[in-house]
Design an enzyme around this catalytic site. Structure first.
Site, PDB file in Angstrom:
ATOM      1  CG  HIS A 150       4.377  -1.987   5.290  1.00 10.48           C
ATOM      2  ND1 HIS A 150       4.060  -0.401   6.063  1.00 10.48           N
ATOM      3  CD2 HIS A 150       3.052  -2.232   5.518  1.00 10.48           C
ATOM      4  CE1 HIS A 150       3.136  -0.217   5.447  1.00 10.48           C
ATOM      5  NE2 HIS A 150       2.008  -1.015   5.474  1.00 10.48           N
ATOM      6  CG  LEU A 151       5.890  -7.130   0.375  1.00  6.96           C
ATOM      7  CD1 LEU A 151       7.136  -7.254  -0.196  1.00  6.96           C
ATOM      8  CD2 LEU A 151       5.498  -8.461   1.317  1.00  6.96           C
ATOM      9  CG  HIS A 152       0.259  -5.684   3.841  1.00  2.00           C
ATOM     10  ND1 HIS A 152      -0.714  -5.501   4.925  1.00  2.00           N
ATOM     11  CD2 HIS A 152       0.272  -4.558   3.767  1.00  2.00           C
ATOM     12  CE1 HIS A 152      -1.305  -4.372   4.889  1.00  2.00           C
ATOM     13  NE2 HIS A 152       0.177  -3.371   4.593  1.00  2.00           N
ATOM     14  N   GLY A 182      -4.161   4.114   0.488  1.00  2.00           N
ATOM     15  CA  GLY A 182      -4.214   3.157   1.786  1.00  2.00           C
ATOM     16  C   GLY A 182      -3.038   3.290   2.712  1.00  2.00           C
ATOM     17  CD  GLN A 183       2.618   4.371   3.162  1.00  2.00           C
ATOM     18  OE1 GLN A 183       2.775   4.411   1.721  1.00  2.00           O
ATOM     19  NE2 GLN A 183       3.865   3.706   3.982  1.00  2.00           N
ATOM     20  CB  SER A 184      -2.096   2.805   7.854  1.00  2.00           C
ATOM     21  OG  SER A 184      -1.677   1.952   8.447  1.00  2.00           O
ATOM     22  CG  ASN A 241      -2.019  -1.388   0.995  1.00  2.00           C
ATOM     23  OD1 ASN A 241      -2.249  -1.422   0.582  1.00  2.00           O
ATOM     24  ND2 ASN A 241      -2.168  -1.714   2.672  1.00  2.00           N
TER      25      ASN A 241
HETATM   26  P1  5GP Z   1      -0.405  -0.407   5.450  1.00  2.00           P
HETATM   27  O1  5GP Z   1      -2.229   0.385   5.556  1.00  2.00           O
HETATM   28  O2  5GP Z   1       0.412   0.692   6.187  1.00  2.00           O
HETATM   29  O3  5GP Z   1      -0.526  -0.514   4.976  1.00  2.00           O
HETATM   30  O4  5GP Z   1      -0.501  -1.819   6.713  1.00  2.00           O
HETATM   31  C1  5GP Z   1       0.056  -1.341   8.065  1.00  2.00           C
HETATM   32  C2  5GP Z   1      -0.478  -2.170   8.841  1.00  2.00           C
HETATM   33  O5  5GP Z   1       0.141  -2.402  10.100  1.00  2.00           O
HETATM   34  C3  5GP Z   1      -1.105  -2.663   9.826  1.00  2.00           C
HETATM   35  O6  5GP Z   1      -2.175  -3.928   8.976  1.00  2.00           O
HETATM   36  C4  5GP Z   1      -1.666  -2.463  10.794  1.00  2.00           C
HETATM   37  O7  5GP Z   1      -2.305  -3.273  11.026  1.00  2.00           O
HETATM   38  C5  5GP Z   1      -0.340  -3.077  11.432  1.00  2.00           C
HETATM   39  N1  5GP Z   1       0.227  -2.421  12.508  1.00  2.00           N
HETATM   40  C6  5GP Z   1       0.075  -1.287  12.890  1.00  2.00           C
HETATM   41  N2  5GP Z   1       0.783  -0.808  13.596  1.00  2.00           N
HETATM   42  C7  5GP Z   1       1.233  -2.632  14.383  1.00  2.00           C
HETATM   43  C8  5GP Z   1       1.830  -3.000  15.856  1.00  2.00           C
HETATM   44  O8  5GP Z   1       2.718  -2.152  16.375  1.00  2.00           O
HETATM   45  N3  5GP Z   1       2.636  -4.311  15.371  1.00  2.00           N
HETATM   46  C9  5GP Z   1       2.142  -4.683  14.192  1.00  2.00           C
HETATM   47  N4  5GP Z   1       2.693  -6.116  14.435  1.00  2.00           N
HETATM   48  N5  5GP Z   1       1.637  -5.004  13.264  1.00  2.00           N
HETATM   49  C10 5GP Z   1       0.768  -3.369  12.811  1.00  2.00           C
END
Ligand code: 5GP
Ligand code: ZN
Length: 112
Positions: A98-100, A91-93, A85
């Site tokens: 990072h890669l899911h 949808g990057q938070s 993302n």
């Molecule tokens: P994004 O929305 O940026 O693509 O994905 C961020 C991901 O990081 C989300 O799926 C969220 O659940 C995960 N995440 C956020 N904070 C933490 C954390 O403190 N520990 C872990 N293991 N995952 C986290």
């Protein structure tokens, strides 16, 4: 990066279920899993997003690392999804690249 939660995971300053680690990459379980297997692969060095990456070899390593994790998790044969993302509409938070890796159930398309 002092305020970056994923840098804190790398440093061991916040707990995470780490499944694999090298000098350059760390894989750990997503805290809010969206599938039976939901792992995150991050570089140990801070990079904010895919838009900031200049090291193509690093990206290649991340993708191959993800493939290895999927195989080790036993989801490779049935299938899995690798997602990056990027920025708000993507949808990057968390702004540490990072890669899911998602699998263990049938995933729908298109995503939301
Ligand atoms: P994004 O929305 O940026 O693509 O994905 C961020 C991901 O990081 C989300 O799926 C969220 O659940 C995960 N995440 C956020 N904070 C933490 C954390 O403190 N520990 C872990 N293991 N995952 C986290
Ligand atoms: Zn970071």
């Amino acid at each position: 990066m002092a305020d970056c939660i994923f840098c804190k995971v790398v440093a061991g300053e916040i707990p995470a279920a780490i499944v694999k680690r090298t000098d350059r990459l760390v894989a750990f379980r997503d805290i809010s899993p969206q599938a039976p297997t939901h792992l995150l692969v991050i570089p140990t060095q801070h990079v904010a997003s895919l838009e900031q990456v200049s090291d193509g070899a690093l990206l290649g390593e991340m993708v191959l690392f993800a493939r290895g994790l999927a195989r080790e998790a036993g989801i490779a044969e049935r299938g899995y999804r690798v997602v990056i993302n990027t920025n708000p509409d993507g949808g990057q938070s968390v702004y540490h690249l990072h890669l899911h890796v998602l699998g263990g159930r049938s995933l729908t398309w298109p995503p939301g």
